[in-house]
Design a protein around this motif. Structure first.
Motif, PDB file in Angstrom:
ATOM      1  N   LYS A 274       0.368   1.614 -62.253  1.00 54.46           N
ATOM      2  CA  LYS A 274      -0.664   1.125 -63.182  1.00 54.46           C
ATOM      3  C   LYS A 274      -0.585  -0.310 -63.716  1.00 54.46           C
ATOM      4  CE  LYS A 274      -2.411   1.948 -67.746  1.00 54.46           C
ATOM      5  NZ  LYS A 274      -2.513   2.794 -68.880  1.00 54.46           N
ATOM      6  N   PRO A 275      -1.599  -1.130 -63.774  1.00 53.80           N
ATOM      7  CA  PRO A 275      -1.922  -1.891 -64.957  1.00 53.80           C
ATOM      8  C   PRO A 275      -3.260  -1.418 -65.503  1.00 53.80           C
ATOM      9  CG  PRO A 275      -2.379  -3.186 -63.041  1.00 53.80           C
ATOM     10  CD  PRO A 275      -2.055  -1.785 -62.599  1.00 53.80           C
ATOM     11  N   SER A 276      -3.731  -2.064 -66.561  1.00 52.14           N
ATOM     12  CA  SER A 276      -4.983  -1.630 -67.164  1.00 52.14           C
ATOM     13  C   SER A 276      -6.139  -2.463 -66.628  1.00 52.14           C
ATOM     14  CB  SER A 276      -4.892  -1.765 -68.680  1.00 52.14           C
ATOM     15  OG  SER A 276      -4.612  -3.102 -69.022  1.00 52.14           O
ATOM     16  N   GLN A 277      -7.383  -1.988 -66.939  1.00 48.06           N
ATOM     17  CA  GLN A 277      -8.604  -2.690 -66.544  1.00 48.06           C
ATOM     18  C   GLN A 277      -8.606  -3.004 -65.050  1.00 48.06           C
ATOM     19  OE1 GLN A 277      -8.789  -6.065 -69.173  1.00 48.06           O
ATOM     20  NE2 GLN A 277      -9.463  -4.835 -70.912  1.00 48.06           N
ATOM     21  N   GLN A 278      -8.522  -1.948 -64.260  1.00 45.40           N
ATOM     22  CA  GLN A 278      -8.389  -2.130 -62.824  1.00 45.40           C
ATOM     23  C   GLN A 278      -9.684  -2.573 -62.151  1.00 45.40           C
ATOM     24  OE1 GLN A 278      -5.901  -2.119 -60.864  1.00 45.40           O
ATOM     25  NE2 GLN A 278      -4.286  -1.329 -62.163  1.00 45.40           N
ATOM     26  N   THR A 279      -9.556  -3.376 -61.130  1.00 43.47           N
ATOM     27  CA  THR A 279     -10.679  -3.749 -60.273  1.00 43.47           C
ATOM     28  C   THR A 279     -10.348  -3.460 -58.820  1.00 43.47           C
ATOM     29  OG1 THR A 279      -9.828  -6.003 -60.028  1.00 43.47           O
ATOM     30  CG2 THR A 279     -11.358  -5.590 -61.844  1.00 43.47           C
ATOM     31  N   ALA A 280      -9.201  -2.853 -58.552  1.00 42.91           N
ATOM     32  CA  ALA A 280      -8.679  -2.768 -57.191  1.00 42.91           C
ATOM     33  C   ALA A 280      -8.503  -1.327 -56.740  1.00 42.91           C
ATOM     34  CB  ALA A 280      -7.331  -3.491 -57.105  1.00 42.91           C
ATOM     35  N   ALA A 281      -8.342  -1.165 -55.417  1.00 42.49           N
ATOM     36  CA  ALA A 281      -7.930   0.107 -54.835  1.00 42.49           C
ATOM     37  C   ALA A 281      -6.409   0.100 -54.727  1.00 42.49           C
ATOM     38  CB  ALA A 281      -8.555   0.282 -53.456  1.00 42.49           C
ATOM     39  N   ALA A 282      -5.781   1.195 -55.167  1.00 47.93           N
ATOM     40  CA  ALA A 282      -4.324   1.253 -55.063  1.00 47.93           C
ATOM     41  C   ALA A 282      -3.888   1.277 -53.607  1.00 47.93           C
ATOM     42  CB  ALA A 282      -3.798   2.481 -55.791  1.00 47.93           C
ATOM     43  N   ILE A 283      -4.546   2.100 -52.795  1.00 44.05           N
ATOM     44  CA  ILE A 283      -4.222   2.199 -51.364  1.00 44.05           C
ATOM     45  C   ILE A 283      -5.527   2.219 -50.582  1.00 44.05           C
ATOM     46  CG2 ILE A 283      -3.195   3.638 -49.558  1.00 44.05           C
ATOM     47  CD1 ILE A 283      -1.315   4.750 -51.709  1.00 44.05           C
ATOM     48  N   ARG A 284      -5.624   1.353 -49.595  1.00 41.75           N
ATOM     49  CA  ARG A 284      -6.817   1.315 -48.742  1.00 41.75           C
ATOM     50  C   ARG A 284      -6.390   1.557 -47.289  1.00 41.75           C
ATOM     51  NH1 ARG A 284      -9.289  -3.601 -49.971  1.00 41.75           N
ATOM     52  NH2 ARG A 284     -10.543  -2.523 -51.525  1.00 41.75           N
ATOM     53  N   LEU A 285      -6.982   2.560 -46.666  1.00 40.27           N
ATOM     54  CA  LEU A 285      -6.653   2.916 -45.287  1.00 40.27           C
ATOM     55  C   LEU A 285      -7.803   2.536 -44.368  1.00 40.27           C
ATOM     56  CD1 LEU A 285      -5.152   6.486 -45.853  1.00 40.27           C
ATOM     57  CD2 LEU A 285      -3.922   4.337 -45.634  1.00 40.27           C
ATOM     58  N   LEU A 286      -7.520   1.645 -43.424  1.00 39.95           N
ATOM     59  CA  LEU A 286      -8.501   1.254 -42.409  1.00 39.95           C
ATOM     60  C   LEU A 286      -8.004   1.634 -41.014  1.00 39.95           C
ATOM     61  CD1 LEU A 286      -9.530  -2.293 -43.718  1.00 39.95           C
ATOM     62  CD2 LEU A 286     -10.575  -0.080 -44.228  1.00 39.95           C
ATOM     63  N   GLY A 287      -7.060   2.556 -40.942  1.00 40.04           N
ATOM     64  CA  GLY A 287      -6.506   2.993 -39.660  1.00 40.04           C
ATOM     65  C   GLY A 287      -6.371   4.497 -39.638  1.00 40.04           C
ATOM     66  N   ASN A 288      -6.190   5.040 -38.447  1.00 42.71           N
ATOM     67  CA  ASN A 288      -6.163   6.482 -38.254  1.00 42.71           C
ATOM     68  C   ASN A 288      -4.749   7.062 -38.287  1.00 42.71           C
ATOM     69  OD1 ASN A 288      -8.881   6.082 -37.776  1.00 42.71           O
ATOM     70  ND2 ASN A 288      -8.714   6.267 -35.558  1.00 42.71           N
ATOM     71  N   ASP A 289      -4.679   8.379 -38.511  1.00 39.18           N
ATOM     72  CA  ASP A 289      -3.462   9.178 -38.305  1.00 39.18           C
ATOM     73  C   ASP A 289      -2.334   8.861 -39.290  1.00 39.18           C
ATOM     74  OD1 ASP A 289      -4.788  10.190 -36.035  1.00 39.18           O
ATOM     75  OD2 ASP A 289      -4.026   8.552 -34.816  1.00 39.18           O
ATOM     76  N   HIS A 290      -2.667   8.489 -40.501  1.00 39.92           N
ATOM     77  CA  HIS A 290      -1.646   8.192 -41.498  1.00 39.92           C
ATOM     78  C   HIS A 290      -1.424   9.391 -42.421  1.00 39.92           C
ATOM     79  CE1 HIS A 290      -1.757   4.126 -40.093  1.00 39.92           C
ATOM     80  NE2 HIS A 290      -3.027   4.004 -40.404  1.00 39.92           N
ATOM     81  N   ILE A 297      -0.651   7.713 -58.725  1.00 44.18           N
ATOM     82  CA  ILE A 297      -1.424   6.483 -58.936  1.00 44.18           C
ATOM     83  C   ILE A 297      -1.863   6.485 -60.395  1.00 44.18           C
ATOM     84  CG2 ILE A 297      -3.451   5.161 -58.269  1.00 44.18           C
ATOM     85  CD1 ILE A 297      -3.286   6.628 -55.547  1.00 44.18           C
ATOM     86  N   PHE A 298      -1.314   5.566 -61.143  1.00 40.05           N
ATOM     87  CA  PHE A 298      -1.515   5.569 -62.585  1.00 40.05           C
ATOM     88  C   PHE A 298      -2.500   4.481 -62.954  1.00 40.05           C
ATOM     89  CE2 PHE A 298       0.409   4.963 -66.995  1.00 40.05           C
ATOM     90  CZ  PHE A 298      -0.270   6.055 -67.510  1.00 40.05           C
ATOM     91  N   SER A 299      -3.784   4.780 -62.815  1.00 36.37           N
ATOM     92  CA  SER A 299      -4.885   3.904 -63.175  1.00 36.37           C
ATOM     93  C   SER A 299      -5.178   2.872 -62.086  1.00 36.37           C
ATOM     94  CB  SER A 299      -4.626   3.180 -64.493  1.00 36.37           C
ATOM     95  OG  SER A 299      -5.768   2.430 -64.857  1.00 36.37           O
ATOM     96  N   ALA A 300      -6.344   2.997 -61.491  1.00 29.86           N
ATOM     97  CA  ALA A 300      -6.885   2.035 -60.531  1.00 29.86           C
ATOM     98  C   ALA A 300      -8.379   2.281 -60.451  1.00 29.86           C
ATOM     99  CB  ALA A 300      -6.240   2.211 -59.156  1.00 29.86           C
ATOM    100  N   LYS A 301      -9.125   1.300 -60.015  1.00 29.99           N
ATOM    101  CA  LYS A 301     -10.565   1.510 -59.849  1.00 29.99           C
ATOM    102  C   LYS A 301     -10.796   2.598 -58.811  1.00 29.99           C
ATOM    103  CE  LYS A 301     -14.921  -0.804 -58.809  1.00 29.99           C
ATOM    104  NZ  LYS A 301     -15.577  -2.083 -58.444  1.00 29.99           N
TER     105      LYS A 301
END
Length: 507
Positions: A274-290, A297-301
């Motif tokens: 976490k931080p506060s006032q999130q504007t982001a994705a904590a984890i972004r997956l653009l690939g297969n088979d993960h 995840i403690f606070s994210a957009k």
């Protein structure tokens, strides 16, 4: 000629140190030469060099001499690199694969910029290739490990691990971005030199590039990484296979994506927060088979943004406040035993998506979002979830799907105030001397249409036979009629999902 004894070597070390009026630690750290101090009778045992400035450090020299004379080393060899020079690397016959960042000039107090130290450590790890390959064209570094040894290291620019290498690991410490860190940079990028990211609005670009895998088995564990609300993200992987993120990581202070995966496959994850006032994705997956497993995840957009296929999310606990626990736009996605905590899972145009065993707390929902000109919901399975401490619908549809096929939503448990939504429902209605039985399923069905109707009629009285039929569904309402008035009980079952021709759904 008599061979030098261990005691004489130790005596020489002490005398040489006293002569130079410098402690051994200082001489060792700064890679100083002792050729000028070596007694004549021992010169033949030392590595020769035409330039004294290129001589190896004391610890390496004594260890090498002892090994030549007695056939074994006094100290297991581990390279120590000065901030200014690593040109004595050829002297190391069996260099260790453990590379402390402090040995490359890094400042473990976090006061001075250690970017160059990390770059030197990466450069020093690459020659540790053991001659073997992992996947095609990927050199095996044999477990080369960059360790922070519990230090805090400040960096002012992104760090890059080049493509073509595998079996490399980072661990045990803290990395903090400076105020001058580039706003579009990730703290660490694996498999690419500085270049723009893929368009994060779609994962199709990553699949269409037809780029082979660049790195394999890269792991990051026991790390605290703070982007100081300046860095774009923490970890960026481009076409990496078999990577491991976790356990016990804490990533904060990024504004785009904590972990960005572009292409590649078979990732294993655990744990950003976490931080506060999130504007982001904590984890972004653009690939297969993960595989994303046991993550908090403690606070994210957006906790997890999955835009690819065949990814598995297990044990993901996302506490995002008003944010989104997961956004799924891919296919064949499995969300298992996860905990959306006061935030929802959004599935856009579901395609072979499974959500089971979840605990949805504090108004958390499953939102099925229809997107595009002809959105469909196909192969969605939502069951065996628990919804608690909420007065909302368990499942909500945004927009209108043109078709719902091979889909089941239901078989979940709810708290007292929650409103259970399902794609399949059964009701019973008893009426006396009636010709019409009307059923309204609007309060329980997920979407405003019914695809299939099944009913049975039990008529009171012997010898009474009537003609009866159900009329086409009107939204979520179904009517059964008889040709004459009778006293009867009708059991009505409706399903909002079509079955593919010849298909069978057993849930």
């Amino acid at each position: 000629m008599a061979l030098p004894s261990p005691s004489s070597l130790l005596l020489f070390a002490l005398l040489a140190s006293a002569t130079a009026r410098l402690p051994l630690k200082h001489l060792h750290r700064h890679n100083l030469s002792f050729h000028e101090l070596v007694p004549t009778r021992y010169v033949q045992h030392f590595p020769q060099t035409t330039e004294p400035s290129n001589a190896p450090p004391l610890a390496t020299v004594l260890n090498d001499v002892y090994a030549r004379v007695y056939g074994r080393a006094l100290i297991p060899p581990r390279p120590r690199y000065s901030p200014e020079r690593i040109d004595f690397l050829p002297y190391l016959k069996t260099p260790s694969g453990v590379l402390p960042i402090s040995d490359f000039g890094g400042d473990p107090t976090g006061k001075n910029d250690s970017s160059a130290a990390f770059e030197r450590a990466i450069d020093a790890a690459l020659p540790l290739w053991n001659g073997r390959h992992l996947a095609e064209g990927i050199k095996d570094l044999g477990g080369a490990t960059l360790t922070l040894d519990g230090g805090i290291y400040l960096i002012s620019r992104p760090l890059y691990i080049p493509g073509g290498y595998g079996n490399m690991h980072w661990r045990d410490g803290s990395i903090v971005a400076s105020e001058s860190f580039p706003a579009d940079g990730f703290i660490i990028t694996v498999g690419a030199s500085p270049a723009p990211h893929f368009d994060t609005e779609t994962a199709t670009q990553a699949r269409r590039l037809q780029i082979g895998d660049r790195n394999q088995f890269m792991s990051f564990s026991d790390l605290y990484v703070d982007g100081r609300d300046t860095a774009s993200g923490v970890l960026r992987f481009t076409h990496t296979i078999g990577a491991v993120v976790g356990p016990a990581n804490l990533f904060i202070g990024f504004h785009d994506a904590g972990v960005l995966i572009e292409g590649g496959h078979e990732f294993f994850f655990g744990d950003p927060r976490k931080p506060s006032q999130q504007t982001a994705a904590a984890i972004r997956l653009l690939g297969n088979d993960h595989v994303l497993r046991d993550v908090v995840i403690f606070s994210a957009k957006i906790g997890v943004e999955d835009r690819a296929g065949a990814n598995t999310h297990t044990g993901v606990h996302s506490w995002n406040g008003s944010g989104t626990a997961m956004l799924v736009t891919g296919y064949s996605t499995r969300i298992l035993d996860s905990y959306p905590d006061f935030n929802s899972i959004i599935v856009q145009n579901p395609n072979a998506v499974t959500i089971t065993g979840g605990f949805f707390l504090g108004g958390a929902q499953i939102i099925l979002r229809a997107h595009g000109s002809e959105p469909t919901c196909k192969g969605l399975l939502v069951r065996d979830n628990q919804f608690s401490y909420t007065d909302r619908d368990t499942v909500r549809v945004e927009g209108n799907f043109t078709k719902v096929v091979d889909t089941f939503v239901g078989a979940s448990t709810i708290g007292r105030s929650a409103k259970l939504k399902t794609t399949r429902a059964v009701r019973q209605l008893h009426k006396e001397n009636a010709t019409e039985w009307l059923f309204d399923f609007s309060d329980v069905l997920v979407s405003p249409s019914i695809a299939r109707v099944m009913y049975s009629m039990e008529i009171e009285g012997d010898g009474v036979f009537v003609r009866h039929a159900s009329r086409p569904a009107d939204g979520n309402r179904v009517r059964v009629e008889t040709d004459v008035a009778v006293t009867a009980t009708v059991i009505m079952e409706v399903d909002q999902s079509e079955l593919l021709q010849g298909g069978v759904m057993n849930v």
